[in-house]
Design a protein around this motif. Structure first.
Motif, PDB file in Angstrom:
ATOM      1  N   LEU A   6       0.935  -0.851   0.010  1.00 51.68           N
ATOM      2  CA  LEU A   6       0.153  -0.248  -0.044  1.00 51.68           C
ATOM      3  C   LEU A   6       1.237   1.111  -0.279  1.00 51.68           C
ATOM      4  N   ASP A   7       0.543   2.220  -0.659  1.00 53.96           N
ATOM      5  CA  ASP A   7       1.326   3.444  -0.806  1.00 53.96           C
ATOM      6  C   ASP A   7       0.195   4.906  -2.055  1.00 53.96           C
ATOM      7  N   VAL A   8       0.956   5.487  -0.866  1.00 49.21           N
ATOM      8  CA  VAL A   8      -0.744   6.715  -1.545  1.00 49.21           C
ATOM      9  C   VAL A   8       0.069   7.716  -2.027  1.00 49.21           C
ATOM     10  N   ALA A   9       1.318   7.065  -3.251  1.00 45.30           N
ATOM     11  CA  ALA A   9       2.159   7.708  -4.045  1.00 45.30           C
ATOM     12  C   ALA A   9       1.407   7.695  -4.675  1.00 45.30           C
ATOM     13  N   HIS A  10       1.438  10.196  -5.333  1.00 43.08           N
ATOM     14  CA  HIS A  10       0.230  10.529  -6.522  1.00 43.08           C
ATOM     15  C   HIS A  10       0.838  11.214  -6.650  1.00 43.08           C
ATOM     16  N   ASN A  11       1.872  11.705  -7.276  1.00 38.86           N
ATOM     17  CA  ASN A  11       2.651  12.605  -7.902  1.00 38.86           C
ATOM     18  C   ASN A  11       4.109  11.678  -8.706  1.00 38.86           C
ATOM     19  N   PRO A  12       4.928  11.974  -9.444  1.00 40.17           N
ATOM     20  CA  PRO A  12       5.216  11.562 -10.306  1.00 40.17           C
ATOM     21  C   PRO A  12       6.841  11.513  -9.307  1.00 40.17           C
ATOM     22  N   HIS A  13       7.035  12.642  -8.495  1.00 42.51           N
ATOM     23  CA  HIS A  13       8.326  12.166  -7.468  1.00 42.51           C
ATOM     24  C   HIS A  13       8.396  10.918  -6.465  1.00 42.51           C
ATOM     25  N   SER A  14       7.139  10.926  -6.172  1.00 40.69           N
ATOM     26  CA  SER A  14       6.313  10.118  -4.763  1.00 40.69           C
ATOM     27  C   SER A  14       5.641   8.099  -5.910  1.00 40.69           C
ATOM     28  N   VAL A  15       5.754   8.423  -7.179  1.00 44.44           N
ATOM     29  CA  VAL A  15       5.707   7.341  -7.619  1.00 44.44           C
ATOM     30  C   VAL A  15       7.404   6.541  -8.468  1.00 44.44           C
ATOM     31  N   ALA A  16       8.119   7.469  -8.851  1.00 49.09           N
ATOM     32  CA  ALA A  16       9.137   6.968  -8.917  1.00 49.09           C
ATOM     33  C   ALA A  16      10.447   6.294  -7.726  1.00 49.09           C
ATOM     34  N   ALA A  17       9.858   6.647  -6.726  1.00 43.89           N
ATOM     35  CA  ALA A  17      10.454   6.414  -5.291  1.00 43.89           C
ATOM     36  C   ALA A  17       9.706   5.300  -5.054  1.00 43.89           C
ATOM     37  N   LEU A  18       8.384   4.894  -5.650  1.00 43.73           N
ATOM     38  CA  LEU A  18       7.324   3.459  -5.668  1.00 43.73           C
ATOM     39  C   LEU A  18       8.410   2.272  -6.079  1.00 43.73           C
ATOM     40  N   THR A  19       8.266   2.608  -7.248  1.00 46.38           N
ATOM     41  CA  THR A  19       9.105   2.273  -8.513  1.00 46.38           C
ATOM     42  C   THR A  19      10.202   1.943  -8.094  1.00 46.38           C
ATOM     43  N   GLU A  20      11.418   2.013  -7.480  1.00 50.80           N
ATOM     44  CA  GLU A  20      12.797   1.689  -6.955  1.00 50.80           C
ATOM     45  C   GLU A  20      12.322   0.759  -6.234  1.00 50.80           C
ATOM     46  N   ASN A  21      11.536   1.017  -5.221  1.00 54.48           N
ATOM     47  CA  ASN A  21      11.418   0.386  -3.700  1.00 54.48           C
ATOM     48  C   ASN A  21      10.525  -0.651  -3.950  1.00 54.48           C
ATOM     49  N   LEU A  22       9.923  -1.425  -4.935  1.00 55.67           N
ATOM     50  CA  LEU A  22       9.135  -2.503  -5.841  1.00 55.67           C
ATOM     51  C   LEU A  22       9.811  -3.142  -6.483  1.00 55.67           C
ATOM     52  N   ASP A  23      10.810  -2.482  -7.157  1.00 54.07           N
ATOM     53  CA  ASP A  23      11.822  -3.269  -7.796  1.00 54.07           C
ATOM     54  C   ASP A  23      13.343  -3.721  -7.357  1.00 54.07           C
ATOM     55  N   ALA A  24      12.860  -3.067  -6.098  1.00 53.55           N
ATOM     56  CA  ALA A  24      14.404  -3.483  -4.670  1.00 53.55           C
ATOM     57  C   ALA A  24      13.715  -4.565  -3.307  1.00 53.55           C
ATOM     58  N   MET A  25      12.303  -5.278  -3.799  1.00 50.65           N
ATOM     59  CA  MET A  25      12.020  -6.245  -3.190  1.00 50.65           C
ATOM     60  C   MET A  25      12.194  -7.277  -3.578  1.00 50.65           C
ATOM     61  N   GLY A  26      12.749  -7.907  -5.592  1.00 51.63           N
ATOM     62  CA  GLY A  26      13.238  -9.255  -5.858  1.00 51.63           C
ATOM     63  C   GLY A  26      11.788  -9.337  -6.280  1.00 51.63           C
ATOM     64  N   PHE A  27      11.686 -10.641  -6.883  1.00 54.76           N
ATOM     65  CA  PHE A  27      10.825 -11.372  -8.368  1.00 54.76           C
ATOM     66  C   PHE A  27       9.682 -11.601  -8.202  1.00 54.76           C
ATOM     67  N   TYR A  28       8.594 -10.876  -8.692  1.00 50.70           N
ATOM     68  CA  TYR A  28       7.517 -11.185  -8.492  1.00 50.70           C
ATOM     69  C   TYR A  28       6.680 -12.093  -9.818  1.00 50.70           C
ATOM     70  N   ALA A  29       6.132 -13.033 -10.125  1.00 52.74           N
ATOM     71  CA  ALA A  29       5.953 -13.525 -10.937  1.00 52.74           C
ATOM     72  C   ALA A  29       4.680 -13.083 -11.572  1.00 52.74           C
ATOM     73  N   CYS A  30       3.936 -12.530 -11.213  1.00 52.17           N
ATOM     74  CA  CYS A  30       3.266 -11.121 -11.136  1.00 52.17           C
ATOM     75  C   CYS A  30       2.765 -10.199 -10.610  1.00 52.17           C
ATOM     76  N   THR A  31       2.837  -8.906 -10.998  1.00 52.77           N
ATOM     77  CA  THR A  31       2.350  -7.715 -10.046  1.00 52.77           C
ATOM     78  C   THR A  31       1.578  -6.742 -10.378  1.00 52.77           C
ATOM     79  N   HIS A  32       0.398  -7.221  -9.682  1.00 52.92           N
ATOM     80  CA  HIS A  32      -1.140  -6.662 -10.315  1.00 52.92           C
ATOM     81  C   HIS A  32      -0.882  -5.236  -9.008  1.00 52.92           C
ATOM     82  N   ALA A  33      -1.954  -4.217 -10.136  1.00 54.33           N
ATOM     83  CA  ALA A  33      -2.096  -2.347  -9.782  1.00 54.33           C
ATOM     84  C   ALA A  33      -2.612  -1.876  -9.263  1.00 54.33           C
TER      85      ALA A  33
END
Length: 436
Positions: free
Chosen positions: A304-331
């Motif tokens: 869960l993340d209240v990212a709602h502008n380009p900067h915060s979504v960029a940070a969310l993307t980096e954090n998701l990328d650092a979580m490791g492998f997932y077969a499928c990501t649903h958004a």
């Protein structure tokens, strides 16, 4: 007045109290505050910025609580319940605690010569400030809303201002570039008082305004900094160092930048609010803040993340990328109609395999269909599916039904999006094969 018996009554009254257009400025709010006799006898820390304000407030509160101080915190908006906007000594206040303060604002607004019109935010902010002023506190932490200069919180003179990262958001009110937005945020500075700027690359307008008003500027990279490895981190600032710190309990690489600003603010106030190294360690290890890269274990994993502008979504993307492998990501995604969602969807798009665009329960929101159209204009993958839903709850349910145990579901966007998921309680997901 006689029908205003519950908090919901008061909030509905505030919502319909004022015309849709009203002069900007602090004169009306100041006048009502003066009639109320609103005053604080303890240090005030105000926190402005585009992203990181909530995390900064939560870390300040957690450390100060561990140091033994009686804390009060005001933040906005809320995720589920209005009462979340105010915490006293670490606890969310009750609706009943707020009622006398709402009544006091109304009385002051209507008496004293002429009736003064307030917006919903101004009225509710004054009520919360009155509750905090009456609570016999040692320190209050106040999150500034959209801007700074004209925000209702800015009727109070801060003892230490904190300005977090600056990005393009609420441009219709604050300006079309980081320099204009930064100048609005800089309005919380006061002459002779410390201002901590935790944005590593702040707009020049913030630096210039600090010099113009004579504020004591604490700048990231100049007056304080951090270093670390995967196990621990350290902080150094004017006259103080912390070594061997555990990472903050709030997840995400950007939290070290926020935590650095927090330690700078506490160092700047150390003569009035001394804090031990152990309080810092304990506070950072125990801090909680729902909806900020909040990972809920289960099958599938829920983020869960209240990212709602380009900067915060960029940070969310980096954090998701650092979580490791997932077969499928649903958004699951929902946002306000005035948001520039195209760069957000383009940034996070490569990580998402299935989209669930949702309506939100406010006229300001974009429809799920409108969000889907904007995604279709920027998508780069042909193997990604999407659907639209009437509510975040329905969108999440569809994602759960489609997900396998090894997948992850990311719910992000507006506070309404994440709040819709948290309305009942924090959901913990159990994959279909575990239900039997």
């Amino acid at each position: 007045m006689k029908n205003l018996q519950t908090l919901d009554d008061w909030l509905a009254y505030c919502e319909h109290l004022h015309p849709k257009s009203i002069d900007m400025g602090l004169e009306r709010v100041k006048a009502v505050a003066q009639r109320m006799g609103l005053a604080f006898g303890c240090p005030i820390i105000t926190v402005a910025g585009t992203n990181g304000k909530g995390s900064t407030c939560a870390m300040l509160e957690a450390i100060l609580l561990q140091a033994g101080y009686r804390t009060g915190v005001f933040t906005s908006p809320h995720l589920v319940h209005f009462e979340e906007r105010c915490r006293i000594r670490g606890d969310i206040v009750s609706a009943d605690q707020l009622l006398p303060s709402f009544a006091k604002v109304e009385e002051a607004r209507k008496t004293g010569g002429s009736e003064i019109t307030l917006t919903y935010f101004e009225f509710t902010t004054l009520a919360i400030l009155q509750l905090l002023a009456d609570a016999n506190l040692d320190v209050v932490v106040l999150e500034v809303g959209l801007g700074g200069r004209l925000d209702a919180v800015n009727i109070l003179d801060t003892d230490c201002a904190v300005i977090t990262s600056i990005d393009l958001d609420h441009m219709e009110l604050l300006g079309n570039d980081r320099e204009s937005i930064g100048l609005e945020k800089a309005g919380i500075m006061r002459a002779g008082k410390p201002v901590v700027v935790s944005d590593p690359v702040p707009p020049q307008s913030i630096i210039d305004h600090a010099a113009a008003v004579g504020a004591d500027l604490w700048r990231f990279g100049t007056d304080f900094n951090f270093s670390g490895d995967k196990q621990q981190w350290g902080w150094a600032g004017r006259g103080r160092r912390y070594a061997g710190l555990a990472y903050p309990a709030l997840r995400g690489a950007n939290q070290l930048v926020n935590a650095s600003g927090v330690l700078a603010a506490l160092t700047a106030l150390r003569d009035r609010l001394p804090v031990t190294a152990q309080a810092v360690r304990n506070g950072l290890s125990m801090v909680e803040l729902p909806g900020r890269f909040q990972i809920i274990p289960g099958q599938p994993t829920l983020v869960l993340d209240v990212a709602h502008n380009p900067h915060s979504v960029a940070a969310l993307t980096e954090n998701l990328d650092a979580m490791g492998f997932y077969a499928c990501t649903h958004a699951v995604f929902g946002a306000m109609a005035d948001k520039d969602v195209a760069p957000m969807l383009a940034r996070i798009g490569p990580l998402v395999d299935k989209w669930y665009f949702t309506d939100l329960p406010t006229p300001r929101a974009a429809t799920g269909e409108a969000l889907q159209e904007k995604w279709q204009a920027v998508k780069t993958r042909t193997d990604v599916t999407s659907g639209t839903y009437k509510s975040p709850e329905l969108a999440l349910q569809a994602a759960i039904e489609a997900a396998d145990p090894a997948d992850r579901i990311v719910v992000f966007g507006s506070f309404y999006t994440v709040g819709g998921i948290l309305k009942g309680s924090v959901p913990r997901l159990f994959a279909k094969h575990l239900e039997s």
